[in-house]
Design an enzyme around this catalytic site. Structure first.
Site, PDB file in Angstrom:
ATOM      1  N   CYS A  80       0.845  -1.201   0.000  1.00 10.61           N
ATOM      2  CA  CYS A  80       0.000   0.000   0.000  1.00 10.61           C
ATOM      3  C   CYS A  80       0.881   1.252   0.000  1.00 10.61           C
ATOM      4  O   CYS A  80       0.572   2.241  -0.673  1.00 10.61           O
ATOM      5  CB  CYS A  80      -0.941   0.002   1.201  1.00 10.61           C
ATOM      6  SG  CYS A  80      -2.374  -1.086   1.024  1.00 10.61           S
ATOM      7  N   ASP A 114      10.212  -6.266  -9.069  1.00 13.44           N
ATOM      8  CA  ASP A 114      10.570  -6.889  -7.792  1.00 13.44           C
ATOM      9  C   ASP A 114      11.988  -6.446  -7.407  1.00 13.44           C
ATOM     10  O   ASP A 114      12.891  -6.380  -8.242  1.00 13.44           O
ATOM     11  CB  ASP A 114      10.504  -8.417  -7.914  1.00 13.44           C
ATOM     12  CG  ASP A 114      10.470  -9.101  -6.550  1.00 13.44           C
ATOM     13  OD1 ASP A 114       9.425  -9.665  -6.203  1.00 13.44           O
ATOM     14  OD2 ASP A 114      11.497  -9.051  -5.837  1.00 13.44           O
ATOM     15  N   HIS A 144      -6.516  -2.903  -1.000  1.00 12.66           N
ATOM     16  CA  HIS A 144      -5.783  -3.831  -0.128  1.00 12.66           C
ATOM     17  C   HIS A 144      -6.591  -5.115   0.038  1.00 12.66           C
ATOM     18  O   HIS A 144      -7.623  -5.122   0.704  1.00 12.66           O
ATOM     19  CB  HIS A 144      -5.488  -3.210   1.239  1.00 12.66           C
ATOM     20  CG  HIS A 144      -4.745  -4.169   2.138  1.00 12.66           C
ATOM     21  ND1 HIS A 144      -3.374  -4.292   2.120  1.00 12.66           N
ATOM     22  CD2 HIS A 144      -5.196  -5.104   3.016  1.00 12.66           C
ATOM     23  CE1 HIS A 144      -3.015  -5.243   2.975  1.00 12.66           C
ATOM     24  NE2 HIS A 144      -4.107  -5.753   3.534  1.00 12.66           N
ATOM     25  N   ASN A 180       1.662 -16.528  -4.539  1.00 14.40           N
ATOM     26  CA  ASN A 180       1.950 -17.273  -3.316  1.00 14.40           C
ATOM     27  C   ASN A 180       0.908 -16.882  -2.276  1.00 14.40           C
ATOM     28  O   ASN A 180       0.699 -15.695  -2.021  1.00 14.40           O
ATOM     29  CB  ASN A 180       3.351 -16.931  -2.797  1.00 14.40           C
ATOM     30  CG  ASN A 180       4.438 -17.337  -3.778  1.00 14.40           C
ATOM     31  OD1 ASN A 180       4.309 -18.336  -4.478  1.00 14.40           O
ATOM     32  ND2 ASN A 180       5.507 -16.561  -3.845  1.00 14.40           N
ATOM     33  N   GLY A 230       4.418 -19.586   0.742  1.00 15.73           N
ATOM     34  CA  GLY A 230       5.613 -18.745   0.671  1.00 15.73           C
ATOM     35  C   GLY A 230       5.310 -17.267   0.566  1.00 15.73           C
ATOM     36  O   GLY A 230       6.169 -16.477   0.174  1.00 15.73           O
ATOM     37  N   THR A 253       5.158 -13.619   1.641  1.00 20.09           N
ATOM     38  CA  THR A 253       5.881 -12.843   2.655  1.00 20.09           C
ATOM     39  C   THR A 253       5.325 -11.423   2.803  1.00 20.09           C
ATOM     40  O   THR A 253       5.637 -10.754   3.789  1.00 20.09           O
ATOM     41  CB  THR A 253       7.391 -12.755   2.339  1.00 20.09           C
ATOM     42  OG1 THR A 253       7.555 -12.111   1.071  1.00 20.09           O
ATOM     43  CG2 THR A 253       8.026 -14.135   2.291  1.00 20.09           C
ATOM     44  N   HIS A 270      -0.599 -10.223  -4.536  1.00 20.53           N
ATOM     45  CA  HIS A 270       0.286  -9.856  -5.644  1.00 20.53           C
ATOM     46  C   HIS A 270       0.535 -11.049  -6.536  1.00 20.53           C
ATOM     47  O   HIS A 270       0.539 -12.194  -6.090  1.00 20.53           O
ATOM     48  CB  HIS A 270       1.609  -9.274  -5.137  1.00 20.53           C
ATOM     49  CG  HIS A 270       2.326 -10.138  -4.133  1.00 20.53           C
ATOM     50  ND1 HIS A 270       1.969 -10.183  -2.804  1.00 20.53           N
ATOM     51  CD2 HIS A 270       3.369 -10.997  -4.268  1.00 20.53           C
ATOM     52  CE1 HIS A 270       2.770 -11.023  -2.158  1.00 20.53           C
ATOM     53  NE2 HIS A 270       3.621 -11.543  -3.022  1.00 20.53           N
TER      54      HIS A 270
HETATM   55  P1  5GP Z   1       5.973 -13.168  -1.841  1.00 17.57           P
HETATM   56  O1  5GP Z   1       7.136 -13.899  -1.248  1.00 17.57           O
HETATM   57  O2  5GP Z   1       5.081 -12.562  -0.781  1.00 17.57           O
HETATM   58  O3  5GP Z   1       5.192 -13.979  -2.847  1.00 17.57           O
HETATM   59  O4  5GP Z   1       6.582 -12.002  -2.694  1.00 17.57           O
HETATM   60  C1  5GP Z   1       6.967 -10.783  -2.162  1.00 17.57           C
HETATM   61  C2  5GP Z   1       7.927 -10.177  -3.154  1.00 17.57           C
HETATM   62  O5  5GP Z   1       8.058  -8.818  -2.835  1.00 17.57           O
HETATM   63  C3  5GP Z   1       9.324 -10.793  -3.106  1.00 17.57           C
HETATM   64  O6  5GP Z   1       9.648 -11.319  -4.390  1.00 17.57           O
HETATM   65  C4  5GP Z   1      10.214  -9.618  -2.713  1.00 17.57           C
HETATM   66  O7  5GP Z   1      11.457  -9.623  -3.382  1.00 17.57           O
HETATM   67  C5  5GP Z   1       9.375  -8.424  -3.093  1.00 17.57           C
HETATM   68  N1  5GP Z   1       9.618  -7.239  -2.274  1.00 17.57           N
HETATM   69  C6  5GP Z   1       9.685  -7.200  -0.911  1.00 17.57           C
HETATM   70  N2  5GP Z   1       9.895  -5.942  -0.495  1.00 17.57           N
HETATM   71  C7  5GP Z   1       9.955  -5.173  -1.615  1.00 17.57           C
HETATM   72  C8  5GP Z   1      10.158  -3.771  -1.824  1.00 17.57           C
HETATM   73  O8  5GP Z   1      10.310  -2.970  -0.913  1.00 17.57           O
HETATM   74  N3  5GP Z   1      10.160  -3.343  -3.114  1.00 17.57           N
HETATM   75  C9  5GP Z   1       9.983  -4.201  -4.169  1.00 17.57           C
HETATM   76  N4  5GP Z   1      10.005  -3.666  -5.403  1.00 17.57           N
HETATM   77  N5  5GP Z   1       9.787  -5.518  -4.004  1.00 17.57           N
HETATM   78  C10 5GP Z   1       9.770  -6.001  -2.742  1.00 17.57           C
HETATM   79 ZN    ZN Z   2      -1.833  -3.291   1.223  1.00 16.37          ZN
END
Ligand code: 5GP
Ligand code: ZN
Length: 113
Positions: A6, A29, A45, A86, A92, A94, A99
């Site tokens: 957000c 990413d 959100h 994910n 997985g 995070t 997204h």
């Molecule tokens: P998840 O693991 O939740 O499926 O994916 C989260 C993604 O967000 C990860 O691939 C991570 O590299 C990316 N990510 C986390 N923090 C940031 C950030 O501050 N900026 C950007 N551009 N990507 C982020």
């Molecule tokens: Zn959000």
């Protein structure tokens, strides 16, 4: 609400924006797993795929239509790509804002780790 994505949508945290419209935001990413690694997110959100329902799930179709546009502009439409969501701890996830990862620009192995 203290949500990283957000904050990225609002520009409070900088990102490398690829696409934006009224409902969707897409950005690179920070830790790319492929030459093209873009995150496509709803501006609303929604915490995870678990929180999709009949009222809010039309955004997922829109996200895939945006993905097709981005694929063309990134030059990966022809070569192909992968779109991944994910969900939750075992999936997985995070970041707690729905997204979709768009990965392309190289041949991707099919594996779950
Ligand atoms: P998840 O693991 O939740 O499926 O994916 C989260 C993604 O967000 C990860 O691939 C991570 O590299 C990316 N990510 C986390 N923090 C940031 C950030 O501050 N900026 C950007 N551009 N990507 C982020
Ligand atoms: Zn959000």
């Amino acid at each position: 609400m203290d949500c990283l994505f957000c904050k990225i949508i609002k520009g409070e945290i900088p990102s490398s924006k690829v696409y934006e419209d009224d409902a969707v935001f897409a950005f690179r990413d920070i830790e790319p797993q492929a030459p093209v690694h873009i995150l496509i997110i709803p501006k609303e959100h929604i915490a995870s795929a678990n929180d999709l329902n009949d009222e809010n799930s039309a955004i997922v179709g829109h996200i895939f239509s945006v993905a097709a546009k981005i694929a063309k502009s990134e030059g990966i439409a022809e070569g192909g790509y992968r779109i991944v969501n994910n969900c939750g701890a075992d999936g997985g996830q995070t970041v707690g804002h729905l997204h979709f990862h768009m990965l392309g620009g190289r041949s991707l192995a099919w594996q779950t780790g």
